[in-house]
Design an enzyme around this catalytic site. Structure first.
Site, PDB file in Angstrom:
ATOM      1  N   GLY A 229     -15.000  -6.148  10.964  1.00  0.00           N
ATOM      2  CA  GLY A 229     -14.123  -5.200   9.964  1.00  0.00           C
ATOM      3  C   GLY A 229     -14.547  -5.374   8.590  1.00  0.00           C
TER       4      GLY A 229
ATOM      5  CE  LYS B  78      -4.497  -2.365   1.918  1.00  0.00           C
ATOM      6  NZ  LYS B  78      -5.236  -1.824   3.388  1.00  0.00           N
TER       7      LYS B  78
ATOM      8  N   GLY C 242      -3.153  -0.118  18.545  1.00  0.00           N
ATOM      9  CA  GLY C 242      -1.880  -0.324  18.179  1.00  0.00           C
ATOM     10  C   GLY C 242      -1.915   0.987  17.329  1.00  0.00           C
TER      11      GLY C 242
HETATM   12  P1  NAP Z   1       0.609  -3.234  10.917  1.00  0.00           P
HETATM   13  O1  NAP Z   1       1.035  -2.134  10.429  1.00  0.00           O
HETATM   14  O2  NAP Z   1       1.297  -4.638  10.725  1.00  0.00           O
HETATM   15  O3  NAP Z   1       0.880  -2.999  12.655  1.00  0.00           O
HETATM   16  C1  NAP Z   1       0.187  -3.364  13.160  1.00  0.00           C
HETATM   17  C2  NAP Z   1      -0.346  -3.422  14.733  1.00  0.00           C
HETATM   18  O4  NAP Z   1      -0.479  -4.872  15.780  1.00  0.00           O
HETATM   19  C3  NAP Z   1       0.952  -2.564  15.311  1.00  0.00           C
HETATM   20  O5  NAP Z   1       0.943  -1.598  15.859  1.00  0.00           O
HETATM   21  C4  NAP Z   1       1.510  -3.776  16.284  1.00  0.00           C
HETATM   22  O6  NAP Z   1       1.871  -3.178  17.809  1.00  0.00           O
HETATM   23  C5  NAP Z   1       0.674  -5.020  16.825  1.00  0.00           C
HETATM   24  N1  NAP Z   1       1.307  -6.462  16.967  1.00  0.00           N
HETATM   25  C6  NAP Z   1       1.350  -6.984  16.393  1.00  0.00           C
HETATM   26  N2  NAP Z   1       1.663  -7.855  16.727  1.00  0.00           N
HETATM   27  C7  NAP Z   1       1.735  -7.211  18.645  1.00  0.00           C
HETATM   28  C8  NAP Z   1       1.330  -8.596  19.858  1.00  0.00           C
HETATM   29  N3  NAP Z   1       1.670 -10.054  19.656  1.00  0.00           N
HETATM   30  N4  NAP Z   1       1.248  -7.458  20.748  1.00  0.00           N
HETATM   31  C9  NAP Z   1       0.770  -6.732  20.632  1.00  0.00           C
HETATM   32  N5  NAP Z   1       0.753  -5.623  19.507  1.00  0.00           N
HETATM   33  C10 NAP Z   1       0.808  -6.306  17.951  1.00  0.00           C
HETATM   34  O7  NAP Z   1      -0.734  -3.983  10.439  1.00  0.00           O
HETATM   35  P2  NAP Z   1      -1.870  -2.696   9.646  1.00  0.00           P
HETATM   36  O8  NAP Z   1      -1.653  -2.449   8.126  1.00  0.00           O
HETATM   37  O9  NAP Z   1      -1.898  -1.578  10.534  1.00  0.00           O
HETATM   38  O10 NAP Z   1      -2.997  -3.803  10.176  1.00  0.00           O
HETATM   39  C11 NAP Z   1      -3.591  -3.181  11.568  1.00  0.00           C
HETATM   40  C12 NAP Z   1      -5.223  -3.698  11.560  1.00  0.00           C
HETATM   41  O11 NAP Z   1      -5.985  -3.810  10.147  1.00  0.00           O
HETATM   42  C13 NAP Z   1      -4.899  -6.200  10.301  1.00  0.00           C
HETATM   43  O12 NAP Z   1      -5.382  -6.660  11.100  1.00  0.00           O
HETATM   44  C14 NAP Z   1      -5.464  -5.450   9.479  1.00  0.00           C
HETATM   45  O13 NAP Z   1      -6.149  -7.331   9.163  1.00  0.00           O
HETATM   46  C15 NAP Z   1      -6.573  -5.356   9.832  1.00  0.00           C
HETATM   47  N6  NAP Z   1      -7.017  -4.271   8.396  1.00  0.00           N
HETATM   48  C16 NAP Z   1      -8.919  -4.513   8.319  1.00  0.00           C
HETATM   49  C17 NAP Z   1      -9.326  -3.768   6.986  1.00  0.00           C
HETATM   50  C18 NAP Z   1     -10.910  -3.523   6.725  1.00  0.00           C
HETATM   51  O14 NAP Z   1     -10.247  -3.825   5.581  1.00  0.00           O
HETATM   52  N7  NAP Z   1     -11.427  -4.143   7.288  1.00  0.00           N
HETATM   53  C19 NAP Z   1      -8.475  -3.199   6.013  1.00  0.00           C
HETATM   54  C20 NAP Z   1      -7.265  -3.103   6.678  1.00  0.00           C
HETATM   55  C21 NAP Z   1      -6.800  -3.186   7.624  1.00  0.00           C
HETATM   56  P3  NAP Z   1       3.959  -2.777  17.621  1.00  0.00           P
HETATM   57  O15 NAP Z   1       3.526  -1.549  16.712  1.00  0.00           O
HETATM   58  O16 NAP Z   1       3.811  -2.877  19.152  1.00  0.00           O
HETATM   59  O17 NAP Z   1       4.642  -3.784  16.745  1.00  0.00           O
END
Ligand code: NAP
Length: 294
Positions: free
Chosen positions: A250, A70, A130
């Site tokens: 979501g 993205k 997050g």
């Molecule tokens: P990302 O940039 O990889 O960020 C992941 C986040 O999760 C970070 O804040 C990370 O914390 C935290 N995290 C991961 N593992 C963890 C753990 N074991 N314990 C505590 N915190 C943890 O991901 P993203 O792209 O923002 O996506 C986030 C979510 O949004 C995903 O679940 C995705 O499925 C969802 N999403 C949904 C849609 C929809 O259309 N519904 C669209 C896009 C995304 P740290 O910063 O400490 O690493």
């Protein structure tokens, strides 16, 4: 029926095999009478620029872009919409003169989903769990839609602080602040928040996981909005409901980001009635896919 006039759209991702987007766009095309086919494109690491150029050369009408591309896709576009530029992520490419224009329909999609679920942002105190790419975009949406307070809780507090600083800069006031997840107990006990779950924790197959487990946290939540849609009922949602709150997943965000992209590509307006039927089609596709996963 696919024939010589069929226009093609698709999604670039890696992996892309579990995408729900074909269930949105092919259904919409059928229902709105557009001669359009939507397919997944698995783009290998290092092949993104070639994929964008190839899609343009092959006269694709539009493309969605998903994980992990993205942000990486942005340098290969002719133009970037101002909202996508501010968020720093593009999930929709629209064919324009000489190249694709990039948009972000995730955030307007989340907003339309929240409106459909009757979840109010204006004047609300909001917690974001997050501080990744999506959490940052959610924080910007909340600022724009006039939340009264934004608190980001993250495992890595520095990342939450960086987003809070950015939001405060845009807002021109101290609207947002950051806490580590363990610091939730500093939130007032008599306050009730809208909590948006924007981490990956609890996604299939680790469906029993939740980024925060203490029920004292959930007592402070009147509405929980989990951006995860697989599973449809997450552990986070169950914990919100166990303390008397409303909980959403979501899937509607995914639906509306798709609808907005479809509207950009075709010029069609998708009615709420058709949005509801498309949602039903997604649920059926998810159930069929789950059958294959298990
Ligand atoms: P990302 O940039 O990889 O960020 C992941 C986040 O999760 C970070 O804040 C990370 O914390 C935290 N995290 C991961 N593992 C963890 C753990 N074991 N314990 C505590 N915190 C943890 O991901 P993203 O792209 O923002 O996506 C986030 C979510 O949004 C995903 O679940 C995705 O499925 C969802 N999403 C949904 C849609 C929809 O259309 N519904 C669209 C896009 C995304 P740290 O910063 O400490 O690493």
């Amino acid at each position: 029926m696919i024939n010589g006039y069929t226009r093609t759209c698709g999604v670039f991702g890696n992996p892309v095999e579990h995408t729900m987007s074909p269930a949105i766009h092919n259904f919409l095309a059928e229902q709105t009478g557009q001669n359009l086919a939507y397919v997944p494109f698995h783009v290998e690491t290092g092949q993104l620029e070639a994929a964008v150029k190839g899609a343009y050369a092959l006269n694709l009408l539009g493309v969605n872009v998903t994980v992990p591309y993205k942000s990486d896709v942005m340098p290969f576009l002719k133009e970037i919409d101002s909202l996508a530029a501010q968020i720093g992520a593009v999930n929709t490419l629209v064919r324009a003169e000489g190249g694709f224009k990039g948009y972000n329909t995730d955030m307007p999609g989340l907003y339309r989903a929240m409106c459909a679920d009757k979840v109010v942002i204006e004047g609300e105190r909001v917690l974001i769990l997050g501080a990744g790419g999506v959490a940052r975009a959610v924080a910007m949406l909340l600022e724009k839609k006039k939340a009264s307070e934004i608190i980001l809780l993250n495992r890595t507090v520095e990342k939450a602080q960086a987003i809070a600083d950015e939001v405060n800069e845009i807002a021109g006031e101290r609207l947002a602040r950051a806490l580590s997840i363990a610091e939730f107990d500093t939130l007032p006990v008599n306050e009730r928040y809208l909590a948006i779950q924007a981490t990956n924790v609890g996604m299939y197959p680790k469906v029993d996981a939740c980024v925060i487990e203490d029920k004292e946290f959930f007592k402070r939540v009147h509405t929980g909005y989990d951006l995860i849609f697989n599973p449809l009922e997450t552990s986070f949602m169950q914990r919100v409901q166990a303390q008397g709150g409303r909980a959403f997943n979501g899937l509607k965000m995914l639906l509306y980001q798709g609808i907005i992209a479809y509207e950009l590509w075709t010029g069609c307006t998708v009615s709420e009635e058709l949005a509801e039927r498309t949602y039903g089609n997604m649920l059926a596709a998810m159930k069929a896919q789950h059958g294959n996963q298990e």
